[in-house]
Design a protein around this motif. Structure first.
Motif, PDB file in Angstrom:
ATOM      1  N   ASP A  44       0.850  -1.190   0.000  1.00 36.63           N
ATOM      2  CA  ASP A  44       0.000   0.000   0.000  1.00 36.63           C
ATOM      3  C   ASP A  44       0.885   1.239   0.000  1.00 36.63           C
ATOM      4  O   ASP A  44       2.087   1.151  -0.270  1.00 36.63           O
ATOM      5  CB  ASP A  44      -0.941  -0.012   1.209  1.00 36.63           C
ATOM      6  N   ASN A  45       0.297   2.382   0.325  1.00 34.71           N
ATOM      7  CA  ASN A  45       1.040   3.641   0.311  1.00 34.71           C
ATOM      8  C   ASN A  45       1.676   3.981   1.654  1.00 34.71           C
ATOM      9  O   ASN A  45       2.268   5.061   1.805  1.00 34.71           O
ATOM     10  CB  ASN A  45       0.123   4.796  -0.111  1.00 34.71           C
ATOM     11  N   LYS A  46       1.544   3.108   2.618  1.00 43.79           N
ATOM     12  CA  LYS A  46       2.114   3.373   3.930  1.00 43.79           C
ATOM     13  C   LYS A  46       3.634   3.349   3.869  1.00 43.79           C
ATOM     14  O   LYS A  46       4.222   2.732   2.989  1.00 43.79           O
ATOM     15  CB  LYS A  46       1.619   2.335   4.943  1.00 43.79           C
ATOM     16  N   ARG A  47       4.260   4.004   4.836  1.00 44.19           N
ATOM     17  CA  ARG A  47       5.708   4.004   4.915  1.00 44.19           C
ATOM     18  C   ARG A  47       6.200   2.567   5.092  1.00 44.19           C
ATOM     19  O   ARG A  47       5.757   1.853   5.990  1.00 44.19           O
ATOM     20  CB  ARG A  47       6.164   4.862   6.089  1.00 44.19           C
ATOM     21  N   PRO A  48       7.116   2.120   4.249  1.00 44.63           N
ATOM     22  CA  PRO A  48       7.590   0.723   4.360  1.00 44.63           C
ATOM     23  C   PRO A  48       8.394   0.480   5.625  1.00 44.63           C
ATOM     24  O   PRO A  48       9.160   1.357   6.066  1.00 44.63           O
ATOM     25  CB  PRO A  48       8.455   0.545   3.107  1.00 44.63           C
ATOM     26  N   ARG A  49       8.218  -0.686   6.213  1.00 44.99           N
ATOM     27  CA  ARG A  49       8.994  -1.096   7.374  1.00 44.99           C
ATOM     28  C   ARG A  49      10.211  -1.905   6.960  1.00 44.99           C
ATOM     29  O   ARG A  49      11.195  -1.978   7.696  1.00 44.99           O
ATOM     30  CB  ARG A  49       8.130  -1.925   8.329  1.00 44.99           C
ATOM     31  N   VAL A  50      10.119  -2.532   5.798  1.00 47.02           N
ATOM     32  CA  VAL A  50      11.165  -3.451   5.338  1.00 47.02           C
ATOM     33  C   VAL A  50      11.594  -3.052   3.936  1.00 47.02           C
ATOM     34  O   VAL A  50      10.771  -2.651   3.104  1.00 47.02           O
ATOM     35  CB  VAL A  50      10.652  -4.909   5.338  1.00 47.02           C
ATOM     36  N   TRP A  51      12.893  -3.195   3.696  1.00 47.30           N
ATOM     37  CA  TRP A  51      13.454  -2.993   2.362  1.00 47.30           C
ATOM     38  C   TRP A  51      14.199  -4.258   1.963  1.00 47.30           C
ATOM     39  O   TRP A  51      14.804  -4.928   2.805  1.00 47.30           O
ATOM     40  CB  TRP A  51      14.403  -1.796   2.344  1.00 47.30           C
ATOM     41  N   MET A  52      14.150  -4.572   0.690  1.00 45.16           N
ATOM     42  CA  MET A  52      14.813  -5.764   0.183  1.00 45.16           C
ATOM     43  C   MET A  52      15.811  -5.379  -0.897  1.00 45.16           C
ATOM     44  O   MET A  52      15.554  -4.486  -1.705  1.00 45.16           O
ATOM     45  CB  MET A  52      13.786  -6.748  -0.399  1.00 45.16           C
ATOM     46  N   ASN A  53      16.950  -6.044  -0.901  1.00 43.95           N
ATOM     47  CA  ASN A  53      17.922  -5.912  -1.983  1.00 43.95           C
ATOM     48  C   ASN A  53      18.104  -7.296  -2.592  1.00 43.95           C
ATOM     49  O   ASN A  53      18.560  -8.222  -1.919  1.00 43.95           O
ATOM     50  CB  ASN A  53      19.248  -5.366  -1.476  1.00 43.95           C
ATOM     51  N   LEU A  54      17.710  -7.429  -3.856  1.00 49.86           N
ATOM     52  CA  LEU A  54      17.664  -8.730  -4.512  1.00 49.86           C
ATOM     53  C   LEU A  54      18.571  -8.711  -5.733  1.00 49.86           C
ATOM     54  O   LEU A  54      18.501  -7.790  -6.551  1.00 49.86           O
ATOM     55  CB  LEU A  54      16.229  -9.036  -4.929  1.00 49.86           C
ATOM     56  N   SER A  55      19.420  -9.729  -5.845  1.00 52.16           N
ATOM     57  CA  SER A  55      20.365  -9.765  -6.959  1.00 52.16           C
ATOM     58  C   SER A  55      20.600 -11.206  -7.386  1.00 52.16           C
ATOM     59  O   SER A  55      20.799 -12.081  -6.548  1.00 52.16           O
ATOM     60  CB  SER A  55      21.696  -9.125  -6.546  1.00 52.16           C
ATOM     61  N   TYR A  56      20.567 -11.423  -8.705  1.00 52.46           N
ATOM     62  CA  TYR A  56      20.892 -12.727  -9.275  1.00 52.46           C
ATOM     63  C   TYR A  56      21.896 -12.541 -10.400  1.00 52.46           C
ATOM     64  O   TYR A  56      21.804 -11.580 -11.169  1.00 52.46           O
ATOM     65  CB  TYR A  56      19.653 -13.412  -9.862  1.00 52.46           C
ATOM     66  N   GLN A  57      22.843 -13.471 -10.515  1.00 53.52           N
ATOM     67  CA  GLN A  57      23.694 -13.565 -11.689  1.00 53.52           C
ATOM     68  C   GLN A  57      23.379 -14.902 -12.356  1.00 53.52           C
ATOM     69  O   GLN A  57      23.500 -15.956 -11.730  1.00 53.52           O
ATOM     70  CB  GLN A  57      25.179 -13.483 -11.326  1.00 53.52           C
TER      71      GLN A  57
END
Length: 212
Positions: A58-71
């Protein structure tokens, strides 16, 4: 194939714990194996370093952030897409400075198990167990094995972890998306294991025929 893989990951995220996440697949420069990096924030001026994105529906302030990477690249027979490296970090801030944990996979890892989990935090037990020379080794330097090369955690497992542990909200129907995606991942991994171990497959078939 790399583009399709990026679209599959993007669809899974946006159907479960994210909104409007955009993942791209770009070819890494100066690599003879034609390796592609898959992640968020990739562009012509940023070919190798995916950026973090908010985990929110939703538009709420995020509590969690993700950094995703694949090679990823094609296998030796140039038929199937292979993950060479992957990284999924869970953070509490947009700057990706405060990490909860990260799930790593590196196919040709030498010292540690290829698939492992690293957790950030304090551990009195580790402080007590550290030997001479390791007195100041923090918890995040330990590599916890998670399933090995073939049956390592999938993105769906991480999504389920975040929702089940109340770290992120899931969209309606998120569990179905996770179950279906995890089944695809496990079937693909099983098929890959079978291709590399045909003698074991043949032996299993013979045993089943005898029991029939």
């Amino acid at each position: 194939m790399a583009y399709d893989f990026a679209q599959e990951l993007q669809a899974t995220l946006n159907a479960t714990i994210c909104r409007d996440v955009r993942l791209r697949a770009v070819q890494r420069p100066f690599d003879s194996r034609q390796v592609f990096t898959v992640g968020s924030g990739l562009s012509r001026t940023n070919l190798t370093q995916p950026t973090g994105f908010p985990v929110r529906i939703d538009n709420k302030r995020p509590r969690v952030w993700m950094n995703l990477s694949y090679q990823v690249h094609l296998d030796d027979e140039a038929r199937y897409l292979t993950v060479y490296k992957s990284y999924c970090g869970i953070f509490s801030d947009e700057e990706l400075e405060t990490c909860l944990c990260h799930f790593d996979y590196e196919r040709e890892k030498d010292k540690y198990t290829s698939a492992h989990l690293q957790v950030h935090g304090l551990s009195p037990a580790l402080e007590a167990l550290n030997r001479s020379g390791d007195e100041k080794r923090p918890l995040e330097k330990l590599h916890f094995p998670v399933g090995g090369r073939r049956f390592r955690p999938s993105l769906e497992d991480i999504i389920e972890f975040l929702v089940s542990e109340r770290l992120a909200d899931g969209r309606e129907g998120w569990q179905r998306v996770v179950d279906e995606g995890r089944d695809r991942f496990q079937r693909n991994q099983l098929r890959a294991a079978m291709r590399r171990n045909t003698a074991v497959v043949a032996e299993f078939i013979r045993e089943q025929e005898k029991q029939a």
